[in-house]
Scaffold this motif. Structure first.
Motif, PDB file in Angstrom:
ATOM      1  N   TYR A   1      74.747-101.697 -83.625  1.00 51.22           N
ATOM      2  CA  TYR A   1      74.749-101.878 -82.176  1.00 51.22           C
ATOM      3  C   TYR A   1      76.100-101.366 -81.725  1.00 51.22           C
ATOM      4  CZ  TYR A   1      78.018-105.622 -83.014  1.00 51.22           C
ATOM      5  OH  TYR A   1      79.117-106.311 -83.418  1.00 51.22           O
ATOM      6  N   SER A   2      76.231-101.043 -80.451  1.00 47.94           N
ATOM      7  CA  SER A   2      77.594-100.870 -79.965  1.00 47.94           C
ATOM      8  C   SER A   2      77.751-101.288 -78.514  1.00 47.94           C
ATOM      9  CB  SER A   2      78.130 -99.465 -80.206  1.00 47.94           C
ATOM     10  OG  SER A   2      77.209 -98.497 -79.882  1.00 47.94           O
ATOM     11  N   CYS A   3      76.866-100.838 -77.626  1.00 52.85           N
ATOM     12  CA  CYS A   3      77.141-101.133 -76.217  1.00 52.85           C
ATOM     13  C   CYS A   3      76.667-102.523 -75.812  1.00 52.85           C
ATOM     14  CB  CYS A   3      76.463-100.101 -75.340  1.00 52.85           C
ATOM     15  SG  CYS A   3      74.677-100.246 -75.391  1.00 52.85           S
ATOM     16  N   ARG A   4      75.738-103.101 -76.512  1.00 50.10           N
ATOM     17  CA  ARG A   4      75.017-104.349 -76.237  1.00 50.10           C
ATOM     18  C   ARG A   4      74.557-104.445 -74.766  1.00 50.10           C
ATOM     19  NH1 ARG A   4      78.319-105.248 -72.878  1.00 50.10           N
ATOM     20  NH2 ARG A   4      80.435-106.005 -73.167  1.00 50.10           N
ATOM     21  N   MET A   5      74.226-103.294 -74.186  1.00 48.78           N
ATOM     22  CA  MET A   5      73.691-103.323 -72.822  1.00 48.78           C
ATOM     23  C   MET A   5      72.686-102.202 -72.572  1.00 48.78           C
ATOM     24  SD  MET A   5      77.311-102.399 -71.121  1.00 48.78           S
ATOM     25  CE  MET A   5      76.926-101.482 -69.660  1.00 48.78           C
ATOM     26  N   GLY A   6      71.953-101.840 -73.614  1.00 46.00           N
ATOM     27  CA  GLY A   6      70.850-100.908 -73.434  1.00 46.00           C
ATOM     28  C   GLY A   6      71.245 -99.506 -73.027  1.00 46.00           C
ATOM     29  N   VAL A   7      72.396 -99.046 -73.456  1.00 46.96           N
ATOM     30  CA  VAL A   7      72.846 -97.724 -73.052  1.00 46.96           C
ATOM     31  C   VAL A   7      73.029 -96.773 -74.231  1.00 46.96           C
ATOM     32  CG1 VAL A   7      74.735 -96.452 -71.996  1.00 46.96           C
ATOM     33  CG2 VAL A   7      73.933 -98.560 -70.960  1.00 46.96           C
ATOM     34  N   CYS A   8      73.428 -97.340 -75.380  1.00 47.04           N
ATOM     35  CA  CYS A   8      73.803 -96.432 -76.469  1.00 47.04           C
ATOM     36  C   CYS A   8      72.634 -96.077 -77.369  1.00 47.04           C
ATOM     37  CB  CYS A   8      74.928 -97.032 -77.297  1.00 47.04           C
ATOM     38  SG  CYS A   8      74.404 -98.446 -78.275  1.00 47.04           S
ATOM     39  N   GLY A   9      71.621 -96.930 -77.427  1.00 41.29           N
ATOM     40  CA  GLY A   9      70.466 -96.625 -78.267  1.00 41.29           C
ATOM     41  C   GLY A   9      70.683 -96.874 -79.743  1.00 41.29           C
ATOM     42  N   SER A  10      71.591 -97.773 -80.104  1.00 42.97           N
ATOM     43  CA  SER A  10      71.830 -98.023 -81.532  1.00 42.97           C
ATOM     44  C   SER A  10      70.986 -99.148 -82.095  1.00 42.97           C
ATOM     45  CB  SER A  10      73.287 -98.430 -81.767  1.00 42.97           C
ATOM     46  OG  SER A  10      74.147 -97.625 -81.049  1.00 42.97           O
ATOM     47  N   CYS A  11      70.537-100.073 -81.237  1.00 42.66           N
ATOM     48  CA  CYS A  11      70.046-101.335 -81.759  1.00 42.66           C
ATOM     49  C   CYS A  11      68.535-101.433 -81.787  1.00 42.66           C
ATOM     50  CB  CYS A  11      70.630-102.488 -80.961  1.00 42.66           C
ATOM     51  SG  CYS A  11      70.025-102.488 -79.278  1.00 42.66           S
TER      52      CYS A  11
ATOM     53  N   LEU B   1      64.681-102.619 -78.087  1.00 41.88           N
ATOM     54  CA  LEU B   1      66.130-102.720 -78.244  1.00 41.88           C
ATOM     55  C   LEU B   1      66.495-104.195 -78.362  1.00 41.88           C
ATOM     56  CD1 LEU B   1      67.478-100.202 -75.563  1.00 41.88           C
ATOM     57  CD2 LEU B   1      67.229 -99.854 -78.019  1.00 41.88           C
TER      58      LEU B   1
ATOM     59  N   CYS C   1      69.288-105.600 -77.903  1.00 39.85           N
ATOM     60  CA  CYS C   1      70.213-106.066 -76.871  1.00 39.85           C
ATOM     61  C   CYS C   1      69.537-106.150 -75.521  1.00 39.85           C
ATOM     62  CB  CYS C   1      71.403-105.123 -76.777  1.00 39.85           C
ATOM     63  SG  CYS C   1      70.958-103.514 -76.137  1.00 39.85           S
TER      64      CYS C   1
HETATM   65  S1  FES Z   1      73.532-101.999 -78.466  1.00 41.70           S
HETATM   66 FE1  FES Z   1      73.507-100.196 -77.257  1.00 41.70          FE
HETATM   67  S2  FES Z   1      71.420-100.064 -76.764  1.00 41.70           S
HETATM   68 FE2  FES Z   1      71.464-101.981 -77.750  1.00 41.70          FE
END
Ligand code: FES
Ligand code: SF4
Lengths: 124, 278, 146
Positions: B60-70, B80, B82
């Motif tokens: 995860y990285s942004c924890r707000m639905g922006v980075c697409g990692s989670c 997602l 987050c």
């Molecule tokens: S942590 Fe970035 S989209 Fe979920």
């Protein structure tokens, strides 16, 4: 690119089948309700009826067109399903060749039968 | 959506663990998490890591639905972590697993490399033949708001891979390009500044391209950004078929608007820095 | 260096069937495949069997006698059902896949609407039409016992 070509034909044959098989199905299965193309009355598959229909050249031609379209459509569809199982390149080639051979054999056989029966219907 | 007011409670997390050092196969492990209203699945996983098992891996990285990692498989559906409220999907228990159709690196971390390499293979950038203009621009390219709308939706993709995890064709054909790359190929094809359709059609119209899609529609159902890859793929098929039938309208790529004339640079604005990349 | 060991995690053929929280379109997709395969199998047999008419009236009557037994009657009806579904759903798919009923790209506003919402009325109409065709066929097959 090749796939675009094959798929376009898949759609095109689909439409052809829709029309021709639609007629075929109405003749065969909605005959009780509609009673089309059954000059001798009774069942659509009675010998007298199929002979009567086979006398028309257009029926023989439509059968052959339908045969070609349906074989292409069906075998391409089956090929799609097999290819989506992710076979190796070699197997994909094999499937291609096999389906072409199968399709052409069935087409030749079906065409022969349709024309032969047209001749028989006229003779008898 | 009306959300019921939930009281804090204990929720069982069934997590699919896999440690490449010791495990041959993934296995399920149970954790009890004390959940308060407002907690996302990612928050729950954090709590497990802080208070129960520090070896739990996730990305995860942004924890707000922006980075697409989670991206993860939550209750059997790609989402997602987050961006998902625990109480929205669970009242007693939920399952968390790594995104399917991607190899597992560890626990909840999928290997997204295939997504990126397929994405790159569809030329996801503006392709033009005037290389000079691209390197030393003399003005901006013209594009009307309507032309922008034709592809804007597809630019919101965050490359999270949820669509790839939901796609039935991806489930069996690892070489299929997949919804994300196909949607991006359409996004650039539709861009009036672009002229790369002839390059892209070789990849996208190939045997692992757009025609492996049969509109099961799952990608659009799970996409967290409303990108609607299924729509893009169908529109791409249309372009390909029109092109094959030689009916595709030729589009002149957008013209260069000249520099504004008769204006002076304000003294406090510095010169643009020089290229950082060759 | 990243570790090389990965755990493969593809869903496999099970993914074609869906399995739980999927949209209706996914099941229609699965059904389209199954009916297609069924029709293809029947079609190939059909070519071989109906060609028997070339040999003699007797060969034809024998085959048709075999196929008039109740088991084959039901089997034949299933093929008709498969055809009706495959045809009507096929029209829907052609319209969708050529980009006619997926709508235009639009700014996504939460809660997101997708092309699935755009084609849904078409989907409902096609299911109804298919159902009517199947009902009419069933009436012809079984009620008009001939
Ligand atoms: S942590 Fe970035 S989209 Fe979920
Ligand atoms: S299209 Fe949607 S689901 Fe697919 S990678 Fe992009 S943001 Fe994620």
């Amino acid at each position: 690119m090749r796939e675009t070509k094959l798929w376009t034909w898949h759609i095109f044959t689909g439409i052809v089948i829709l029309v021709l098989l639609g007629i075929h199905m109405i003749t065969m299965h909605l005959d009780g309700i509609l009673g089309w193309f059954n000059p001798a009355g009774g069942e659509a598959i009675d010998w007298a009826n199929i002979v009567a229909r086979a006398k028309l050249l257009i029926i023989a031609i439509l059968y052959i067109v339908l045969l070609a379209a349906a074989l292409y459509h069906g075998l391409y569809g089956f090929r799609t399903i097999l290819f989506e199982l992710g076979p190796r390149q070699g197997i994909q080639k094999f499937i291609n060749v096999l389906f072409w051979i199968l399709g052409i054999c069935l087409f030749v056989f079906g065409t022969w039968a349709a024309l032969k029966f047209y001749i028989i219907a006229h003779a008898g | 959506m009306t959300r019921k007011l939930q009281k804090e409670t204990d929720i069982t997390f069934h997590i699919r663990r896999y440690n490449p050092d010791v495990d041959d196969k993934p296995h399920w492990q149970k954790f009890i998490v004390h959940v308060e209203p407002g907690m996302t699945v990612l928050d729950g996983l954090h709590q497990i890591r802080e208070t129960q098992d520090a070896s739990l891996s996730m990305r995860y990285s942004c924890r707000m639905g922006v980075c697409g990692s989670c991206g993860m498989l939550l209750n059997g559906r790609p989402a997602l972590a987050c961006n998902t409220q625990i109480f929205d999907i669970a009242s007693k228990a939920l399952t968390v697993a790594s995104l399917p159709n991607f190899d597992i690196v560890k626990d909840l971390v999928p290997d997204l490399t295939p997504l990126f390499s397929k994405h790159i293979s569809t030329y996801p950038y503006i392709v033009r033949d005037d290389a000079d203009e691209m390197l030393n621009p003399t003005g901006e390219f013209f594009q009307s708001p309507d032309e922008l709308t034709e592809y804007l939706q597809f630019t919101y993709c965050i490359k999270c891979g949820l669509c790839m995890a939901a796609c039935p064709t991806m489930a069996t054909d690892p070489n299929y390009l997949g919804p994300q790359p196909l949607a991006q190929s359409y996004r650039y094809t539709k861009d009036t500044r672009d002229d790369g359709f002839n390059l892209r059609k070789k990849v996208v119209g190939g045997s692992h391209g757009a025609f492996r899609c049969h509109y099961a529609g799952e990608c659009s159902n799970v996409c967290p950004k409303g990108v609607d890859p299924a729509r893009a793929i169908q529109l791409m098929k249309r372009e390909l078929v029109l092109d094959y039938l030689k009916l595709r309208k030729h589009r002149t790529k957008s013209a260069i608007l000249g520099k504004p004339e008769g204006v002076k640079r304000r003294p406090e604005i510095p010169e643009a820095p020089c290229f950082t990349k060759e | 260096m990243l570790q090389d060991k990965r755990c493969p995690n593809s869903i496999g053929v099970w993914g074609w069937l869906g399995g739980g929280r999927w949209g209706l379109e996914r099941y229609l997709y699965t059904l389209h495949r199954l009916t297609g395969l069924g029709i293809l199998l029947y079609f190939i047999l059909h070519i071989l069997v109906t060609s028997s008419r070339v040999f003699s009236e007797k060969a034809w009557e024998t085959w048709m006698g075999v196929f008039s037994s109740p088991v084959f009657k039901i089997g034949e009806f299933l093929v008709y059902v498969a055809f009706a579904y495959h045809a009507i759903n096929g029209i829907r798919l052609i319209l969708i896949e050529l980009g006619f009923s997926v709508g235009k790209a639009e700014e996504p506003i939460y809660p997101y609407k997708s092309s699935l919402n755009v084609q849904r009325p078409l989907m409902i109409v096609s299911i109804i039409v298919a159902a009517v065709l199947i009902a009419a066929g069933g009436y012809d097959f079984f009620a008009l016992a001939h």
